[in-house]
Design an enzyme around this catalytic site. Structure first.
Site, PDB file in Angstrom:
ATOM      1  N   THR A 199      -8.601   6.314  -1.869  1.00 23.01           N
ATOM      2  CA  THR A 199      -9.992   5.851  -1.956  1.00 23.01           C
ATOM      3  C   THR A 199     -10.957   7.006  -1.716  1.00 23.01           C
ATOM      4  OG1 THR A 199      -9.844   5.119   0.356  1.00 23.01           O
ATOM      5  CG2 THR A 199      -9.578   3.439  -1.354  1.00 23.01           C
ATOM      6  N   LYS A 207      -8.294  14.089   4.333  1.00 21.60           N
ATOM      7  CA  LYS A 207      -7.455  12.898   4.354  1.00 21.60           C
ATOM      8  C   LYS A 207      -6.407  13.081   5.439  1.00 21.60           C
ATOM      9  CE  LYS A 207      -6.565  13.595   0.001  1.00 21.60           C
ATOM     10  NZ  LYS A 207      -6.769  12.375  -0.719  1.00 21.60           N
ATOM     11  N   ARG A 208      -5.652  12.033   5.714  1.00 20.51           N
ATOM     12  CA  ARG A 208      -4.588  12.132   6.710  1.00 20.51           C
ATOM     13  C   ARG A 208      -3.655  13.286   6.365  1.00 20.51           C
ATOM     14  NH1 ARG A 208       0.276   8.993   6.888  1.00 20.51           N
ATOM     15  NH2 ARG A 208      -0.513   7.860   5.084  1.00 20.51           N
ATOM     16  N   LYS A 263     -14.734   8.021  -3.446  1.00 23.05           N
ATOM     17  CA  LYS A 263     -15.965   8.368  -2.725  1.00 23.05           C
ATOM     18  C   LYS A 263     -16.524   9.692  -3.227  1.00 23.05           C
ATOM     19  CE  LYS A 263     -13.938   6.082   1.260  1.00 23.05           C
ATOM     20  NZ  LYS A 263     -13.122   6.301   2.465  1.00 23.05           N
ATOM     21  N   HIS A 270       0.798  -1.227   0.000  1.00 20.38           N
ATOM     22  CA  HIS A 270       0.000   0.000   0.000  1.00 20.38           C
ATOM     23  C   HIS A 270       0.832   1.279   0.000  1.00 20.38           C
ATOM     24  CE1 HIS A 270      -4.130  -1.508   0.526  1.00 20.38           C
ATOM     25  NE2 HIS A 270      -3.595  -2.485   1.234  1.00 20.38           N
ATOM     26  N   LYS A 295       0.725  14.386   0.751  1.00 24.17           N
ATOM     27  CA  LYS A 295      -0.645  14.651   0.305  1.00 24.17           C
ATOM     28  C   LYS A 295      -0.860  16.135  -0.012  1.00 24.17           C
ATOM     29  CE  LYS A 295      -2.500  10.660   2.808  1.00 24.17           C
ATOM     30  NZ  LYS A 295      -3.009   9.848   1.679  1.00 24.17           N
TER      31      LYS A 295
END
Length: 835
Positions: A675, A567-568, A679, A376, A573
């Site tokens: 993911t 998100k985290r 969504k 992952h 990111k």
């Protein structure tokens, strides 16, 4: 003789012959009243929704239980191959609404509660999130279980029952403050304790060699400090198919043994203290961050999960097959969700050799035919490594087996590439250095018959980069399985207005076959359908605006663009890139540059690992910028910024249906899949993103005209790093230069001088691995195009419809079908009796 002592198995036949429980309105009302009054001991004067929630959960649980038993019986009768999904995280969220949906009794339940003067939504809100995961990894595992049950595949999840889940996040003076999340404090009605399946887990001790009765050299692990693993089973219902699979979570408890010599000398506390420490193993979920990987307790958790789960599978096999293991590999498959359960490899070898008394070759043959590994991450620092010393102290027998696995691996490498010592060093499971470490990903690869990435780009980069040597040795092992999300929770449950609209126009089959959602593509040009779509989105945006006002005290205008990144919090990111663009918009307003302006509400949410200083500073930076912008009268409603505290599954269920612009802006080549992007897309958001992870496949599905693409590609990122000069980029870009100047002036930290210098230093550093400055101008252009598109209401609505219509590929039903087709090879098994 007393009759109780002479009962045979046939005397219990009546247990299986009870009539099925009704799911009618009257039956649900009666059961709810019974549990509320007699089991919980409450009456009409009690107004606490917690007890309403418990009574309703028990009512629904009864109806799940009969389906659960029939599913288990069908699997046993079929003697089918079974799959086991081992994951250190399962981010399940709330269970009640999901159970009602999948059982198909949500409408009857609402009617039942209405007859009692109660609202289902208020009762559902009383449930605590089962936050047993940090983010995408754990939520993916939860989605997988939902799809396995819906597809009627015999797959069982194995995880850990953490007493404290993912911490609750509170924002104080702009900073993240962590609070414990004891999610079990009010009880959890969905779990069943299974004391009959307790397993014993070993730690410490030593190994000794001996010869068995046939003179064969054997090993045993002795003088260990043992811990008991107690299983708690949670039902996982499939969608309207009477199948209920199982998630088994393990809790660590002390054994009843203690040092009697210390006890007899009066040192009772010392005698039991070591054993009491056992319960700490499953006390806390560790935040998912590389800086936490040195925690010894986390390694104990990983072995605890692997050992308890494998022993449980072996126990079941020995009961059914009476000790015959010739078909074990043909009937069982273990999917390792990232490197965390990699201890399963040597643990299975230990059980097969030391307890079943197989030879190495026999045990290795079974292990290599049953283990499959999912990777992952593309970040080398996130690949788990554990110091040899810790393994030697905690798991001496396991370490011996790892040494043997490594020796045989290196012999195979040396045979294929004679004299290539550098390759031997690179591929060794044991990393040499001042502190020798075990490379857990390499251990998993060495033993697994399948190694998969989770997006097409990710899988290719694994073969070309991180695992290139292993790909050259075993190309047949490597494959791709692009992630997905379950449409039951992430569209049908969380977005009932859109769900009803879809079902009205194309029927309900899309809920279990998301490819059917493409039927709405031709409706994108229908003015009436677009109007209905717009009405749904406005209502969803009003719902999110109410949550933002309640949680952040900031008013979002539902007519403005909702620009969302949840998100985290992590540098790769690039929440930083997002907030730099926000500052640019703020600067435009202050300069009066607001011609053709598009009002925008920016929402950012996510948790930073407690030990990740830069991530926590980013949260502070976002909140400081938000405070200045939201309080500036010059800005007004043109721009609003909010940081949503305590981002979680339940919050995302409100956020995803209301998002207009989905921020998926990680540095290309860093995000494995994502993911959240799926969504948002499923609910009609349009993506602004780099060519990273599953963004590429989203772009392929929707087309460039329905996606705002920007930034360097993964290949360009690597080339840019060689001569990266962010100072030059800043000096040549008027927009970025102005943004940096505003930050440097201390405009967002007047009373906290210098606090954001580390952020400025990171942007300007030629060693910045995330290339924030390099992608800023491209990001700015994409954002400008997004604003222009949003200003054209009909165009944006069509883009929104197309994004949702093209989301069929990103259902976990498709993902699980591919896992099963290529890796697991399980047969669909249906419960024999309908209910």
């Amino acid at each position: 003789m007393d009759k109780k002592t002479t009962l045979s198995k046939t005397d219990y036949k009546w247990i299986e012959e009870l009539p099925p429980l009704s799911t009618g309105v009257d039956a649900l009302t009666h059961a709810f009243s019974h549990y509320y009054t007699y089991f919980l001991g409450r009456n009409r004067h009690n107004k606490a929704f917690h007890y309403h929630y418990m009574a309703l959960s028990f009512t629904i649980r009864d109806r799940i239980m009969e389906r659960w038993k029939k599913t288990y019986g069908a699997y046993a009768d079929a003697n089918c191959k079974r799959g086991y999904y081992l994951s250190l995280e399962f981010l399940m969220g709330r269970a009640l609404g999901n159970a009602l949906l999948n059982l198909g009794i949500d409408k009857n339940t609402k009617e039942s509660l209405c007859s009692l003067g109660l609202e289902l939504e208020e009762i559902e809100a009383a449930e605590h999130d089962a936050g047993l995961g940090n983010g995408g990894l754990g939520r993916l595992a939860a989605c997988f279980l939902d799809s396995c049950a819906t597809l009627q595949l015999p797959v069982m999840g194995y995880g850990i029952r953490y007493e404290y889940g993912m911490f609750r996040q509170r924002i104080e003076n702009g900073r993240q403050v962590e609070e414990p999340d004891r999610w079990l404090r009010g009880g959890y009605p969905w779990e069943f304790q299974r004391l009959e399946y307790i397993q014993r887990i070993r730690y410490g001790g030593k190994t000794e060699a001996y010869k068995d009765a046939r003179g064969v050299l054997r090993h045993r692990w002795v003088e260990t400090n043992d811990v008991l693993a107690i299983p708690f089973d949670t039902p996982i219902p499939g969608y309207e198919n009477n199948t209920v699979n199982t998630l088994r979570l393990w809790k660590a408890v002390a054994t009843d043994e203690f040092n009697l010599d210390e006890f007899n000398s009066g040192s009772y506390t010392e005698a039991v203290s070591t054993k009491n420490e056992a319960e700490n193993i499953t006390m806390v979920l560790y935040p998912n961050d590389a800086s936490e990987n040195g925690k010894e307790l986390r390694l104990k958790q990983q072995y605890f999960l692997a050992s308890a789960s494998l022993q449980d599978v072996i126990r079941r096999w020995r009961v059914v097959l009476k000790g015959d293991f010739k078909d074990f590999a043909e009937k069982n498959c273990f999917q390792l969700n990232d490197t965390h359960p990699s201890c399963a490899v040597p643990e299975l070898m230990r059980i097969l050799m030391d307890e079943i008394f197989m030879t190495w070759d026999e045990a290795w043959s079974i292990t290599c035919k049953t283990m499959a590994y999912t990777n992952h991450t593309l970040l080398p620092e996130a690949l788990e490594k554990w110091p040899l010393e810790i393994f030697e102290r905690l798991f001496p027998r396991i370490l011996e087996i790892i040494f043997e696995i490594n020796a045989r691996l290196l012999a195979q490498v040396a045979f294929k590439w004679p004299g290539d010592n550098d390759r031997l060093r690179r591929m060794s499971i044991i990393e040499e250095g001042e502190t020798k470490q075990i490379r857990m990903a390499y251990l998993a690869i060495a033993a697994s018959f399948s190694v998969n990435g989770v997006a097409e780009l990710h899988s290719e980069l694994l073969k070309k980069g991180l695992f290139h040597d292993f790909y050259e040795l075993w190309p047949e092992k490597f494959n791709n399985k692009t992630n997905g999300v379950t449409p039951r929770r992430w569209l049908c449950l969380c977005n009932p207005l859109l769900s009803d609209l879809l079902s009205k126009h194309i029927g309900k089959s899309w809920i279990s076959d998301l490819q059917q959602i493409e039927k709405i593509s031709h409706l994108a040009d229908d003015p009436e359908f677009r109007k209905e779509w717009q009405n749904v989105r406005i209502e969803n945006k009003k719902r999110l605006a109410a949550m933002v006002l309640n949680d952040c005290g900031i008013e979002f205008n539902p007519l403005a663009m909702f620009d969302v990144q949840t998100k985290r919090i992590h540098e790769y990111k690039r929440q930083l890139l997002n907030i730099l663009h926000v500052i640019h918009l703020y600067n435009r307003i202050k300069q009066g540059d607001t011609d053709n302006w598009t009002d925008r509400c920016v929402l950012i949410g996510g948790k930073a690992a407690p030990g990740y200083a830069m991530a926590k500073l980013l949260i502070k930076f976002i909140n400081n910028v938000a405070d200045i912008i939201n309080d500036d009268p010059d800005v007004g409603n043109k721009l609003k910024v909010a940081f949503l505290p305590d981002y979680r599954v339940t919050a995302m269920e409100i956020i995803a249906p209301a998002t207009d612009l989905s921020e998926q802006i990680s540095t290309a080549g860093k995000e494995a899949s994502g993911t959240g992007n799926m969504k948002f897309m499923m609910n009609g958001a349009v993506t602004i993103g780099t060519l990273d992870g599953a963004n590429i496949e989203i772009l392929e599905e929707v087309g460039k005209e329905n996606f705002f693409m920007f930034g360097l590609t993964a290949e360009e990122v690597e080339k840019t790093k060689a001569n990266y000069n962010p100072e030059a980029i800043i000096s040549e870009s008027r927009e970025l230069g102005q943004v940096i100047s505003i930050i440097e002036s201390g405009h967002f930290n007047i009373f906290e001088p210098g606090i954001f210098n580390p952020i400025l230093d990171a942007i300007k550093s030629p060693d910045d691995p995330w290339l924030v400055a390099a992608d800023f101008n491209s990001y700015l252009k994409a954002q400008t195009l997004a604003a222009e598109a949003y200003s054209d209401k009909e165009r944006w609505t069509k883009m929104s419809i197309i994004n949702s219509a093209k989301s069929g590929k990103f259902s976990t039903d498709r993902t699980i079908k591919e896992y099963n087709r290529d890796i697991w090879h399980l047969s669909q098994v249906k419960p024999k009796e309908s209910l």
